[in-house]
Design an enzyme around this catalytic site. Sequence first.
Site, PDB file in Angstrom:
ATOM      1  N   LYS A  94       0.852  -1.190   0.000  1.00 42.19           N
ATOM      2  CA  LYS A  94       0.000   0.000   0.000  1.00 42.19           C
ATOM      3  C   LYS A  94       0.883   1.234   0.000  1.00 42.19           C
ATOM      4  O   LYS A  94       2.054   1.160   0.412  1.00 42.19           O
ATOM      5  CB  LYS A  94      -0.970  -0.016   1.184  1.00 42.19           C
ATOM      6  CG  LYS A  94      -0.340   0.203   2.538  1.00 42.19           C
ATOM      7  CD  LYS A  94      -1.392   0.188   3.637  1.00 42.19           C
ATOM      8  CE  LYS A  94      -1.535   1.526   4.291  1.00 42.19           C
ATOM      9  NZ  LYS A  94      -2.022   1.529   5.652  1.00 42.19           N
TER      10      LYS A  94
ATOM     11  N   GLU B 266       4.645   8.589   0.371  1.00 40.45           N
ATOM     12  CA  GLU B 266       4.363   7.991  -0.934  1.00 40.45           C
ATOM     13  C   GLU B 266       5.671   7.582  -1.634  1.00 40.45           C
ATOM     14  O   GLU B 266       6.736   8.147  -1.366  1.00 40.45           O
ATOM     15  CB  GLU B 266       3.534   8.950  -1.811  1.00 40.45           C
ATOM     16  CG  GLU B 266       4.149  10.311  -2.069  1.00 40.45           C
ATOM     17  CD  GLU B 266       4.078  11.254  -0.867  1.00 40.45           C
ATOM     18  OE1 GLU B 266       4.740  12.296  -0.928  1.00 40.45           O
ATOM     19  OE2 GLU B 266       3.417  10.947   0.136  1.00 40.45           O
ATOM     20  N   SER B 267       5.563   6.599  -2.495  1.00 38.22           N
ATOM     21  CA  SER B 267       6.691   6.076  -3.290  1.00 38.22           C
ATOM     22  C   SER B 267       7.838   5.573  -2.418  1.00 38.22           C
ATOM     23  O   SER B 267       8.997   5.566  -2.847  1.00 38.22           O
ATOM     24  CB  SER B 267       7.229   7.142  -4.265  1.00 38.22           C
ATOM     25  OG  SER B 267       6.171   7.711  -4.995  1.00 38.22           O
ATOM     26  N   ARG B 268       7.518   5.190  -1.186  1.00 41.12           N
ATOM     27  CA  ARG B 268       8.528   4.657  -0.241  1.00 41.12           C
ATOM     28  C   ARG B 268       9.605   5.695   0.130  1.00 41.12           C
ATOM     29  O   ARG B 268      10.656   5.331   0.636  1.00 41.12           O
ATOM     30  CB  ARG B 268       9.215   3.387  -0.793  1.00 41.12           C
ATOM     31  CG  ARG B 268       8.248   2.229  -1.096  1.00 41.12           C
ATOM     32  CD  ARG B 268       7.624   1.700   0.197  1.00 41.12           C
ATOM     33  NE  ARG B 268       6.839   0.486  -0.005  1.00 41.12           N
ATOM     34  CZ  ARG B 268       5.502   0.441   0.030  1.00 41.12           C
ATOM     35  NH1 ARG B 268       4.793   1.546   0.221  1.00 41.12           N
ATOM     36  NH2 ARG B 268       4.878  -0.701  -0.104  1.00 41.12           N
ATOM     37  N   LEU B 269       9.312   6.984  -0.123  1.00 45.02           N
ATOM     38  CA  LEU B 269      10.266   8.042   0.255  1.00 45.02           C
ATOM     39  C   LEU B 269       9.879   8.569   1.642  1.00 45.02           C
ATOM     40  O   LEU B 269       9.445   9.714   1.802  1.00 45.02           O
ATOM     41  CB  LEU B 269      10.270   9.161  -0.799  1.00 45.02           C
ATOM     42  CG  LEU B 269      10.770   8.700  -2.177  1.00 45.02           C
ATOM     43  CD1 LEU B 269      10.670   9.824  -3.199  1.00 45.02           C
ATOM     44  CD2 LEU B 269      12.211   8.195  -2.085  1.00 45.02           C
TER      45      LEU B 269
END
Length: 214
Positions: free
Chosen positions: A10, A190-193
């Site tokens: 997710k 978001e985007s694993r950042l």
Amino acid sequence: METKISEIRKEYTRGKLTQCTINDNPFEQFEEWLNDAIAHNADEPTAMIVATVSAEGHPSTRTVLLKGVENNKFIFFTNYESRKGKQLADNPYISLSFVWHKLERQVHIEGKAEKCLDQVSDTYFSSRPYKSKIGARISPQSRVISSRMEIMRAFVKEVCKLAGHEIRRPDNWGGFAVTPTRFEFWQGRESRLHDRIQYIIQEDGSWKQERLAP
Ligand SMILES: Cc1cc2nc3c(=O)[nH]c(=O)nc-3n(C[C@H](O)[C@H](O)[C@H](O)COP(=O)(O)O)c2cc1C
């Protein structure tokens, strides 16, 4: 249809963490996040993963409940002869991790554990429900037992033995107080950042704050 584990994912979008808005004091930041977790009805908001390391350098983890932060020490209660209790007697270095999935947040704390004063353990023990007190007295936590029946028998025997008496804290049960030397606050992005801010204690007792790569 069967779910493939590798496909479970997710995006984390619920919040952000910046050095402008984070508290200068990590204890106050922790309190704020714990209060948020409680306010959002996070499941077991005080549950934390406790990592200890044996004398041979082998790590192990388990969940315990935080019971307070007193004088800048994180307090939990357990059996001093349990696996974690023995490891802490040999090696007091410890790590605590809180994960509040609902808020996409985690906090890691590293530090040193010491036994609480008897008075602190007595006060908490006396606040526990009757059956929890009996359980703490009879369970040889972390030892191999022959069956559940063994522990149930010991429980009933203790109830009969202590009928009408005050239920006192056993010597092998009590609190540990953890003095932190490092905190890390993690907010999923978001985007694993993700946002990661660490605090490291300095020689003068102040906290150095830095952002870490996700
Ligand atoms: C949500 C949760 C809360 C727990 N709270 C405690 C606790 O406060 N103290 C404790 O000794 N064990 C607690 N336990 C049990 C520990 O995870 C663990 O099984 C036990 O302490 C023995 O660990 P050890 O053999 O590594 O010493 C809890 C378990 C869960 C899942």
